[in-house]
Write a protein that holds these residues in place. Structure first.
Motif, PDB file in Angstrom:
ATOM      1  N   LEU A  78       0.963  -1.249   0.014  1.00  0.00           N
ATOM      2  CA  LEU A  78       0.171  -0.022  -0.023  1.00  0.00           C
ATOM      3  C   LEU A  78       0.997   1.030   0.010  1.00  0.00           C
ATOM      4  N   SER A  79       0.749   2.170  -1.105  1.00  0.00           N
ATOM      5  CA  SER A  79       1.427   3.149  -1.117  1.00  0.00           C
ATOM      6  C   SER A  79       0.984   4.554  -0.803  1.00  0.00           C
ATOM      7  N   ALA A  80      -0.290   4.456  -0.700  1.00  0.00           N
ATOM      8  CA  ALA A  80      -1.129   5.604  -0.439  1.00  0.00           C
ATOM      9  C   ALA A  80      -1.816   5.791   0.838  1.00  0.00           C
ATOM     10  N   GLU A  81      -2.235   6.825   1.498  1.00  0.00           N
ATOM     11  CA  GLU A  81      -2.913   6.663   2.713  1.00  0.00           C
ATOM     12  C   GLU A  81      -4.412   6.104   2.545  1.00  0.00           C
ATOM     13  N   LEU A  82      -4.542   5.461   3.746  1.00  0.00           N
ATOM     14  CA  LEU A  82      -6.004   4.653   3.663  1.00  0.00           C
ATOM     15  C   LEU A  82      -6.840   5.192   4.647  1.00  0.00           C
ATOM     16  N   ASP A  83      -7.962   5.467   4.136  1.00  0.00           N
ATOM     17  CA  ASP A  83      -8.859   6.176   5.089  1.00  0.00           C
ATOM     18  C   ASP A  83      -9.744   4.793   5.570  1.00  0.00           C
ATOM     19  N   PHE A  84      -9.351   4.304   6.925  1.00  0.00           N
ATOM     20  CA  PHE A  84      -9.985   2.801   7.374  1.00  0.00           C
ATOM     21  C   PHE A  84     -11.484   3.410   8.102  1.00  0.00           C
ATOM     22  N   SER A 113      -8.177  -1.139  -6.689  1.00  0.00           N
ATOM     23  CA  SER A 113      -8.301  -2.014  -8.206  1.00  0.00           C
ATOM     24  C   SER A 113      -6.826  -2.293  -8.462  1.00  0.00           C
ATOM     25  N   GLU A 114      -5.829  -1.847  -7.927  1.00  0.00           N
ATOM     26  CA  GLU A 114      -4.425  -2.017  -8.028  1.00  0.00           C
ATOM     27  C   GLU A 114      -3.819  -3.287  -7.321  1.00  0.00           C
ATOM     28  N   MET A 115      -4.570  -3.356  -6.167  1.00  0.00           N
ATOM     29  CA  MET A 115      -3.995  -4.354  -5.115  1.00  0.00           C
ATOM     30  C   MET A 115      -4.185  -5.829  -5.509  1.00  0.00           C
ATOM     31  N   THR A 116      -3.440  -6.661  -4.926  1.00  0.00           N
ATOM     32  CA  THR A 116      -3.477  -8.031  -5.362  1.00  0.00           C
ATOM     33  C   THR A 116      -4.881  -8.442  -5.008  1.00  0.00           C
ATOM     34  N   ALA A 148     -17.861 -11.228  -5.638  1.00  0.00           N
ATOM     35  CA  ALA A 148     -17.034 -10.969  -4.334  1.00  0.00           C
ATOM     36  C   ALA A 148     -15.850 -10.126  -4.842  1.00  0.00           C
ATOM     37  N   ASP A 149     -15.401  -8.991  -4.588  1.00  0.00           N
ATOM     38  CA  ASP A 149     -14.109  -8.317  -5.004  1.00  0.00           C
ATOM     39  C   ASP A 149     -13.254  -8.236  -3.828  1.00  0.00           C
ATOM     40  N   ILE A 150     -12.428  -9.147  -3.727  1.00  0.00           N
ATOM     41  CA  ILE A 150     -11.505  -9.177  -2.465  1.00  0.00           C
ATOM     42  C   ILE A 150     -10.029  -8.814  -2.978  1.00  0.00           C
ATOM     43  N   TYR A 151      -9.384  -8.230  -1.852  1.00  0.00           N
ATOM     44  CA  TYR A 151      -7.925  -7.601  -1.983  1.00  0.00           C
ATOM     45  C   TYR A 151      -7.223  -8.004  -0.818  1.00  0.00           C
ATOM     46  N   LEU A 152      -5.890  -8.182  -1.344  1.00  0.00           N
ATOM     47  CA  LEU A 152      -4.947  -8.212  -0.023  1.00  0.00           C
ATOM     48  C   LEU A 152      -3.888  -7.182  -0.288  1.00  0.00           C
TER      49      LEU A 152
END
Length: 730
Positions: free
Chosen positions: A29-35, A45-48, A67-71
């Protein structure tokens, strides 16, 4: 028996684990995440991405819902995020540590050690509850999970009528893993369940051939790789304060004893390395732990009850060294319990668990005290286990010791080996000896010794078997272990066959097995117990299940045995026939009904039992459960009017205003001893590490007769306790 086992071992050569595919490198993760539980950031959409494939009811088919699932990960956390779709989303609970089939689930299993045997599990639902647990022994066995384990992590969810989204973050400090200069590889299983369809999908796809726990096997996990992850070693300091009051009534209703309690204590957790953890406890208290459900025991052996106390949960499987049935060399519930079954107060102790290379390490040392703060007992356990040959093969050592401060002692050492053979064959050896103050303690004698050998084929589909031989000497005395018999030898054999129905069938699977076990009394060489039985079970794709079994049993008693308060059986040889049938509605139904009928002989008598359970998920804020067990025992050598009736009734409830506030409890009553029990537990958990509990317990004699002058039992007894814990992270 020995010859059969030797031939089978020679026929199954040890094999190495086949090479796995290269690990998948996760995108950082290269950008800040709003949790916030909303996947609104463009970078998702660019994550695994991962796509779970149907595990049941039709293995290998695409999931019935999208389901759209990302790690992904950053320097501090591993993230699982998803947008999940469905026509009928079920989420009737908000309780921390919920574990049921009635709700939709999304979660991840992490094998941080890459030992293909153990994993940590983190799961959530559309309501955002947190459920975490551990998996051990590669998900082999009747219940290879520890639901009482907890750690620090967070989750946020958002849900609507036909979709829900989730962001889950797991601190690397809550995981145990081995890294090489910031390069980390571990096994991962992601799975998603759809309650309304009784469907479960996994990534990677896992064959459904090992039974109901196939989807949780760490040995089938997908390897993932992370770069630049440096292990951190925080210290968690968790002080608690507790206040409470109790009230007890003796035989004379005017003789009331009241007492107050104010206490404080401390728990400390420190990661010595990324995979070795040290726990320290001072003036330990477990007032918030849920009470055990009462059971009607119509056998002559003690019941085995699970460990629920949090201090003993970290890597508990390291210490779990079984020697047949419920018996084991170390049983943590013996800590804090004296010889009479009464609670002992824990002054303090330390616990070290982890892995160094291929070596598992476990150490526990606990000191107990009396009411005047004087030292009473010192209890210790050392466990070492090293992987050999291949995945799921190891050799190990265990040592336990109990010493009181008057000089009396009990020590046990044990050696064990577990070897994964060709295919799904598992071979196990156990050897233990005890040394007890006042015994002969001859190290080369079989009298203080325990031996167990087992060969098992651990699969559901096709033929499977389980063969075992066990022997216990007359002086073997594991003070910190569990044994339901003494001074015996036993032979055990199961032959089973399981098969899947066709994809078009409404039935999912069938299983059939026959078994025989024999226990011999060593001093007389006579059989204590011989049991021959047949079992059948069918599971439907929608979740219904049916089971039936019957057995013939010979039971020899060498002395009179008290089974119930009004039921004593004399010594002699008894021939027993029993049959049973049971049916369960799907676990995904909001209103569930389970029933079982059993009838036959019980020593010199006849009995019939009906057991029923009703669970109703009324809403995400209210869950109710009713349980009723009725036994009718007819003493055939008595007159027809003398019939024993044994009732056990229980009502459970759970009220959750949100994921932070919950009120749960139960009321249960049994006619065996005429005991009524009540337990109500309020919990406020605003965030992980901060807890306020208010617990009320009530025990009442349902047949009070204060006219008995010599009545000694304290009834009723009422206890109210408030406990607050706050965790500081340094």
């Amino acid at each position: 028996m020995y010859k059969v086992l030797i031939l089978l071992i020679l026929a199954c050569k040890l094999t190495g684990q086949s090479s796995a595919a290269d690990p998948i490198l996760l995108k950082e993760l290269s950008a800040e995440l709003d949790f916030d539980g909303k996947l609104e950031e463009a970078f998702w959409s660019e994550m695994t991405s991962v796509t779970p494939i149907q595990h049941v009811p039709v293995n290998g088919q695409p999931s019935g819902e999208k389901a759209d699932i990302y790690l992904t990960y950053d320097k501090n956390y591993l993230y699982l995020a998803a947008t999940v779709y469905g026509d009928d989303i079920q989420a009737p609970s908000q309780k921390r540590d919920e574990f049921s089939l009635i709700t939709d689930w999304l979660g991840i299993l992490i094998d941080g050690y890459n030992d293909k045997e153990n994993a940590l599990a983190f799961f959530t639902t559309p309501t955002g509850l947190r459920s975490d647990f551990t998996i051990f022994e590669d998900a082999i066995g009747d219940f290879p999970v520890n639901l009482d384990w907890n750690t620090f992590w967070d989750v946020k969810t958002e849900h609507s009528v036909n979709q829900w989204s989730v962001e889950m973050r797991i601190p690397f400090t809550s995981l145990q893993f081995q890294d090489k200069d910031g390069d980390v590889t571990f096994g991962v299983i992601v799975w998603r369940s759809i309650a309304s369809k009784n469907e479960l999908s996994t990534w990677p796809l896992i064959p459904n051939e090992w039974g109901s726990w196939s989807h949780m096997k760490p040995s089938k996990a997908q390897k993932v790789r992370l770069k630049g992850v440096k292990a951190k070693k925080p210290i968690y300091i968790s002080p608690y304060v507790l206040g409470g009051a109790s009230r007890s009534v003796f035989a004379n209703p005017h003789n009331v004893k009241r007492s107050q309690q104010i206490a404080a204590g401390l728990d400390v957790k420190y990661s010595l390395t990324s995979n070795v953890t040290l726990d320290f406890t001072l003036n330990t208290d477990f007032a918030q732990v849920e009470a055990d459900d009462a059971q009607v025991n119509l056998d002559r052996f003690n019941l085995f009850l699970p460990e629920k106390r949090q201090f003993f949960q970290e890597r508990a499987s390291i210490f779990d060294l079984r020697v047949g049935g419920p018996n084991r060399i170390f049983y943590s519930r013996k800590i804090g319990i004296d010889e009479d079954g009464d609670l002992e107060k824990i002054l303090g102790g330390v616990r070290l668990t982890g892995r160094v290379g291929d070596l598992d390490i476990g150490l526990i040392n606990i000191a107990t005290r009396d009411d005047q703060w004087g030292l009473k007992n010192n209890l210790s356990v050392l466990r070492l286990r090293k992987k050999v040959y291949n995945t799921n093969s190891y050799i190990g050592f265990i040592g336990t010791n109990k010493t009181d401060f008057n000089g009396e002692y009990n020590s046990v050492y044990g050696l064990d080996g577990t070897f994964r053979l060709k295919g799904n064959n598992l071979f196990q050896l156990r050897w233990a000896q005890s040394f007890t103050d006042g015994y002969d303690n001859k190290p080369f004698s079989l009298k203080p010794s325990r031996f167990f050998i087992n060969l098992e084929k651990t699969q559901f589909v096709g033929f499977n078997y389980d063969l075992a031989y066990s022997r216990m000497g007359e002086d073997y005395n594991p003070a910190l272990g569990f044994e339901d018999r003494s001074d015996y030898s036993s032979y055990f054999a199961i032959l089973g066959y399981g098969w899947r129905a066709s994809d078009e069938s409404k039935v999912l699977q069938h299983s059939f097995r026959m078994y025989n076990f024999t226990f011999l009394n060593n001093p007389t060489n006579l059989d204590e117990t011989t049991n021959i039985g047949l079992e059948y079970k069918a599971d439907w794709k929608l979740g219904h299940s049916f089971n039936a079994f019957t057995y013939y049993r010979r039971e020899r008693l060498f002395e009179d045995v008290s089974i119930l308060d009004d039921f004593t059986v004399g010594e002699g040889l008894y021939k027993i026939n029993v049959w049973s049938v049971g049916y369960n509605t799907p676990g995904s139904f909001k209103l569930q009904y389970n029933v079982s009928l059993r009838a036959g002989d019980i020593f010199d008598s006849k009995f019939a039992r009906i057991q029923q359970t009703i669970d109703w998920a009324a809403s995400s804020r209210l869950n109710l459960g009713l349980f009723y067990n009725y036994n009718r025992i007819y003493r055939t050598n008595w007159n027809t009017d003398n019939i024993i009736h044994v009732h056990l009734a229980r009502m459970k409830f759970l009220i959750t205003l949100n994921t932070k506030l919950s009120l749960n409890g139960f009321i249960q009553a049994t006619s065996d001893g005429n005991i009524g029990l009540g337990n109500i537990r309020f919990r406020y958990n605003p965030k992980e590490g901060v807890d306020f509990f208010l617990v009320y317990n009530n025990e009442t004699d349902l047949n009070l007769d204060f006219s008995q002058e010599n009545f000694k039992r304290r009834v009723p007894e009422q206890v109210l306790i408030a406990k607050f814990t706050y965790t500081f992270r340094l």
